[in-house]
Design an enzyme around this catalytic site. Structure first.
Site, short mmCIF file in Angstrom:
data_model
loop_
_atom_site.label_atom_id
_atom_site.label_comp_id
_atom_site.label_asym_id
_atom_site.label_seq_id
_atom_site.Cartn_x
_atom_site.Cartn_y
_atom_site.Cartn_z
N THR A 83 0.87 -1.18 0.00
CA THR A 83 0.00 0.00 0.00
C THR A 83 0.91 1.23 0.00
O THR A 83 1.36 1.66 -1.04
CB THR A 83 -0.97 -0.01 1.20
OG1 THR A 83 -0.25 -0.24 2.41
CG2 THR A 83 -2.04 -1.06 1.02
N ASN B 6 0.44 10.55 5.32
CA ASN B 6 -0.86 10.21 5.90
C ASN B 6 -1.91 11.28 5.65
O ASN B 6 -3.10 10.98 5.58
CB ASN B 6 -0.69 9.93 7.39
CG ASN B 6 -0.10 8.55 7.63
OD1 ASN B 6 -0.78 7.54 7.51
ND2 ASN B 6 1.19 8.51 7.92
N THR C 217 -0.52 -2.50 11.02
CA THR C 217 -1.13 -2.61 9.69
C THR C 217 -0.15 -3.37 8.85
O THR C 217 0.61 -2.80 8.09
CB THR C 217 -1.38 -1.26 9.02
OG1 THR C 217 -2.23 -0.52 9.85
CG2 THR C 217 -2.12 -1.42 7.72
N GLU D 197 6.75 4.82 7.15
CA GLU D 197 6.35 6.02 6.42
C GLU D 197 7.19 7.22 6.86
O GLU D 197 7.12 7.66 8.02
CB GLU D 197 4.86 6.29 6.65
CG GLU D 197 3.98 5.25 5.97
CD GLU D 197 2.53 5.34 6.37
OE1 GLU D 197 1.70 4.72 5.67
OE2 GLU D 197 2.21 6.01 7.36
N LYS E 278 4.15 -6.91 4.45
CA LYS E 278 3.86 -5.56 3.98
C LYS E 278 3.47 -4.72 5.17
O LYS E 278 2.94 -5.20 6.17
CB LYS E 278 2.78 -5.55 2.91
CG LYS E 278 1.37 -5.95 3.33
CD LYS E 278 0.53 -4.93 4.05
CE LYS E 278 0.45 -3.60 3.34
NZ LYS E 278 -0.32 -2.60 4.19
#
Length: 404
Positions: free
Chosen positions: A153, A399, A190, A275, A179
């Protein structure tokens, strides 16, 4: 920019596993976003899943199907989490299993569904009508690398690893994918993890091993302190290598150690690709009175926005670490016994600033892309390790723009 790590493209195939990948446009266009794992008959499967009370429909169905039947297929889509979607989402997840079951001649209970992506949006079932037959058309033992890209993602790179060991002159292969890059915190994160081996591992052993392996890998990572609705980690043992593992033997210890290496590499790869991450940070909490105490201290430090932003800036503001340790909830703290290090540089000695510490030494450690924060509590003999990263401007941007 993500912290660099090796991207494993040369995977060792696992006998008894074939993988198909397709572009189905669940959310993304012109990219792989649907993956099917085909497992040989007799494969043992165990899973560990999110503890989030709002866990997604596919998580509920995975748990249920694992209790009902021997799985033959895994069905994974990215771009849509199918979480927070109510009864309709549950029905869609069941329908996706039925669609794959009909196409392959198995029962719907023999399909395990997995979804990752945006929460709260209806699942695009037309994508499954396109993607399932397309994925089945290219089933191959060699599709691990493509599958690693197909489950991404906000990840910047695919994550995978292979390990082989010799048992009684026979080769046992372990290959896995993971992932995840954000909304990462136990239990679990996640994240999705799919690890397969061609060893034969008894059903009575599998679930216990899966939990222990996840607890020391995927449940020891955190990026931002958010626990997802869709986290799933699956261990598969096809038994196709001819090596049968008996619990409590040296052969079992060898296989478990190899699996642990794979699990930890895949978990650490998620943190390295966090991220906006620029730093990969190991946090060691030593001489705690209990495991809970060690983890409470470690995660309080790892989740502190003030600590994480200081790490990003290479700012040796060690008072932020000290303050986080102090508010971790440890009872009856003897501060005079606390020692804190950045790598081998001691910053806190017996509860106060170390006489030999200088700002330059601390900043030099924090300027590295990888380092360790080591905290000695002086309360017992329990040690725990976890992995985290810094918090950068890019994390906010990624985000803020995720659904744009």
């Amino acid at each position: 920019m993500a912290v660099n790590f090796t991207v494993f493209e040369d995977f060792a195939v696992v006998k008894g596993v074939r993988i198909g990948v397709a572009q189905s446009a669940v959310r993304y266009k012109d990219r792989d976003d649907m993956v099917v794992f085909e497992l040989a008959e007799g494969t043992e499967v165990a899973g560990v899943f999110t503890t989030n009370a709002f866990c997604a429909a596919p998580v509920h169905i995975c748990r249920r199907n694992l209790e009902k039947a021997s799985p033959r297929y895994l069905l994974i889509n990215t771009g849509n989490a199918n979480a927070g979607t109510g009864p309709k989402g549950f029905k869609n997840a069941e329908l996706s299993c039925a669609m794959l079951a009909k196409a392959t001649g198995v029962t719907a209970e023999q399909v395990l569904p997995f979804s990752t992506g945006v929460i709260g949006e209806p699942l695009n079932m037309e994508a499954f009508e396109r993607g399932i037959p397309a994925a089945l058309d290219n089933l191959s033992e060699s599709n691990w690398a493509r599958a690693g890209r197909g489950i991404m993602t906000t990840d910047t790179l695919p994550k995978g690893y292979s390990k082989q060991v010799e048992i009684d002159g026979k080769t046992v292969t372990i290959t896995g994918l993971s992932k995840g890059a954000g909304m990462i915190m136990p239990n679990m994160a996640t994240m999705l993890g799919f690890i397969a081996t061609d060893a034969s591992i008894p059903a009575s052993v599998m679930q216990g091993w899966a939990r222990k392996l996840a607890d020391k890998s995927f449940n020891r990572i955190t990026i931002d302190g958010d626990t997802s609705t869709n986290d799933s980690c699956v261990l598969m043992a096809t038994g196709q290598s001819g090596v049968t593992i008996k619990d409590g033997t040296s052969e079992a210890a060898t296989i478990f150690a190899a699996l642990q290496e794979v699990f930890q590499v895949l978990a650490q790869a998620i943190v390295r690709d966090g991220e906006g991450a620029t730093k990969f940070v190991t946090i060691d909490v030593e001489s705690a009175a209990s495991q809970k105490e060690a983890l409470d201290v470690g995660y309080t430090v790892a989740h502190s926005p003030l600590v994480k932003t200081a790490l990003y800036a290479s700012d040796a503001n060690w008072g932020r670490i000290l303050a986080a340790v102090g508010r971790s909830g440890v009872q009856n703290f003897d501060l005079d016994k606390v020692q804190i290090y950045l790598d081998d540089v001691q910053i806190v000695e017996d509860g106060g600033r170390c006489d030999s510490y200088t700002e330059e030494k601390g900043a030099a450690v924090l300027a590295q892309s990888e380092f360790t924060i080591r905290i000695q509590l002086g309360r017992g003999d329990m040690n725990e390790r976890l992995w985290t990263c810094d918090l950068s401007h890019d994390y906010v941007s990624i985000n803020a723009d995720y659904r744009s």
